[in-house]
Write an enzyme that holds these catalytic residues in place. Sequence first.
Site, PDB file in Angstrom:
ATOM      1  N   GLU A   1      31.602  40.095  30.522  1.00 26.42           N
ATOM      2  CA  GLU A   1      30.275  39.489  30.378  1.00 26.42           C
ATOM      3  C   GLU A   1      29.292  40.280  31.205  1.00 26.42           C
ATOM      4  O   GLU A   1      29.538  40.552  32.385  1.00 26.42           O
ATOM      5  CB  GLU A   1      30.240  38.041  30.891  1.00 26.42           C
TER       6      GLU A   1
ATOM      7  N   GLU B   1      35.583  32.214  34.260  1.00 29.63           N
ATOM      8  CA  GLU B   1      34.932  32.081  35.572  1.00 29.63           C
ATOM      9  C   GLU B   1      35.601  30.989  36.406  1.00 29.63           C
ATOM     10  O   GLU B   1      34.970  30.033  36.850  1.00 29.63           O
ATOM     11  CB  GLU B   1      33.438  31.792  35.401  1.00 29.63           C
TER      12      GLU B   1
HETATM   13  C1  BGP Z   1      28.491  32.790  32.388  1.00 30.96           C
HETATM   14  C2  BGP Z   1      29.255  31.967  31.382  1.00 30.96           C
HETATM   15  C3  BGP Z   1      28.807  32.131  29.976  1.00 30.96           C
HETATM   16  C4  BGP Z   1      27.350  32.463  29.781  1.00 30.96           C
HETATM   17  C5  BGP Z   1      26.747  33.316  30.880  1.00 30.96           C
HETATM   18  C6  BGP Z   1      25.244  33.404  30.898  1.00 30.96           C
HETATM   19  O1  BGP Z   1      28.509  32.167  33.608  1.00 30.96           O
HETATM   20  O2  BGP Z   1      30.625  32.323  31.385  1.00 30.96           O
HETATM   21  O3  BGP Z   1      29.270  31.040  29.249  1.00 30.96           O
HETATM   22  O4  BGP Z   1      26.604  31.469  29.325  1.00 30.96           O
HETATM   23  O5  BGP Z   1      27.147  32.927  32.139  1.00 30.96           O
HETATM   24  O6  BGP Z   1      24.732  32.242  31.490  1.00 30.96           O
HETATM   25  P1  BGP Z   1      23.585  31.392  30.851  1.00 30.96           P
HETATM   26  O7  BGP Z   1      24.028  31.081  29.484  1.00 30.96           O
HETATM   27  O8  BGP Z   1      23.452  30.208  31.692  1.00 30.96           O
HETATM   28  O9  BGP Z   1      22.380  32.270  30.875  1.00 30.96           O
END
Ligand code: BGP
Length: 472
Positions: free
Chosen positions: A362, A169
């Site tokens: 993701e 990201e």
């Molecule tokens: C993205 C990141 C991840 C992951 C995901 C979900 O932004 O790359 O590392 O964690 O989000 O977010 P969160 O864990 O805050 O729910």
Amino acid sequence: MFPKGFLWGGAVAANQCEGAYNEGGKGLSVQDVLPHGLVAPRSDGPTDDNLKLCGIDFYHRFPEDLALFAEMGFRVFRTSIAWSRIFPTGFEEEPNEEGLLFYDKLFDECKKHGIEPLVTLSHYEMPLMLAEKNNGWASRDTIRFFLRYAETVLKRYSGKVKYWLTFNEINTVLFAGFMNAGISSCGNTDKDRFVLLQAAHYMQTASAETVRLAHSIDPENKVGCMVAEAPYYPLTPSPADVLAVMKAEQETDLFTEVSVRGRYPYYVNQLCSGFLQNADITHDDLETLKNTVDFISLSYYMSTCLSSDEQKQRAAGMGPNNSAKNPFLAESAWGWPIDAGGLRIILNRLYLLYGKPLFVVENGLGARDSLQIGKEGIPTVDDDYRIQYLRDHILEMHKAIEDGVEIMGYTAWGCIDLVSASTAQMSKRYGFIYVDRNDDGSGSMARYRKKSFYWYRNVIKSNGACLLDCSD
Ligand code: BGP
């Protein structure tokens, strides 16, 4: 239903699952001082309330976890290498052999199960020392240290790993300066914005050089950029709201423009006045940027609705911008808008702009699960809400494929429960596999298959065909 060879799987990040923060010669990383993710300031050192220090103990339990992924039929497993396991402070001349060995074992275990690793070089965790001494990516020197690390692991795992992502990201550097780029005390002034965009330039230069290195080390290597994507919608058809959308799109597109086209787009000075004239961007950098990525990978969780009226904006979790409430969309328990159709839109948009293969690395629903006793007395979770979210998104991704978009694969985020990035909670669960660990750190770390585990196994087994008439 899906293309032959479609890469189905799941994704995690080292800092959110490995734990063992001080084992195997690992140095501290920025995550070891972020006990509450993005929602509270850093600590001076590691503290007991930081769940990432133990994570889900993947460092010790990965054979068991990979066996479960294999049982679901994963063809690909996305994880990251913790930079601070390989170069504990970031400044060493020589890598830490114990750290390298750990990932040898991990990738060998993947191979044993016929699972292709997809490896992120930097997923929100640079060595803390590099962040503190160099102000992270605010310093040009960091390019050199990163490339030493990148070259080391590209060479070491040549033949074991073929799919690489450079920075997770990368666009979030503009609002998560410390977590993403090790930059301390960044606020919202024009000067701060300049620092963050300058850091982004150094990261992009390092990323492009990594692409060159990866191809020269093994021509089979495929390297992608990784961008947090969200389609932006205007709250109303007013030209001012549409303009707000255009600006937000430019802020994200800046990153794909540089990674994919290898040059700065015309509007960069609109994002930061005088940037191209005043920034440290050398002729050599511009040449390096021409080493463009092989594919674009993205995370997708939500769409973002924008209004030119500041009163109507509000914080939207981890989205790159504040979002106004979209009256057409439901939200997760953490206030993230749920918008499966937005995935089709963003995939089409990216393919229209760049014509490069896309990889959804993701996507998922963070939800509270409750463990209950299932058949034969084995604990499980009836997570129909997660199945519904994933089914809807996968079907929209399929529509994008039917639209003509080239998609390499799909890795569901947090395929095993792990510590959240934004809030650092365990209770924000994404997994097909439940991990017995609670927000207060208690729990046995035992793993249990959720209902979605069996559902996803069927999806993979049928290459998505079961989704149209799938019984759970
Ligand atoms: C993205 C990141 C991840 C992951 C995901 C979900 O932004 O790359 O590392 O964690 O989000 O977010 P969160 O864990 O805050 O729910």
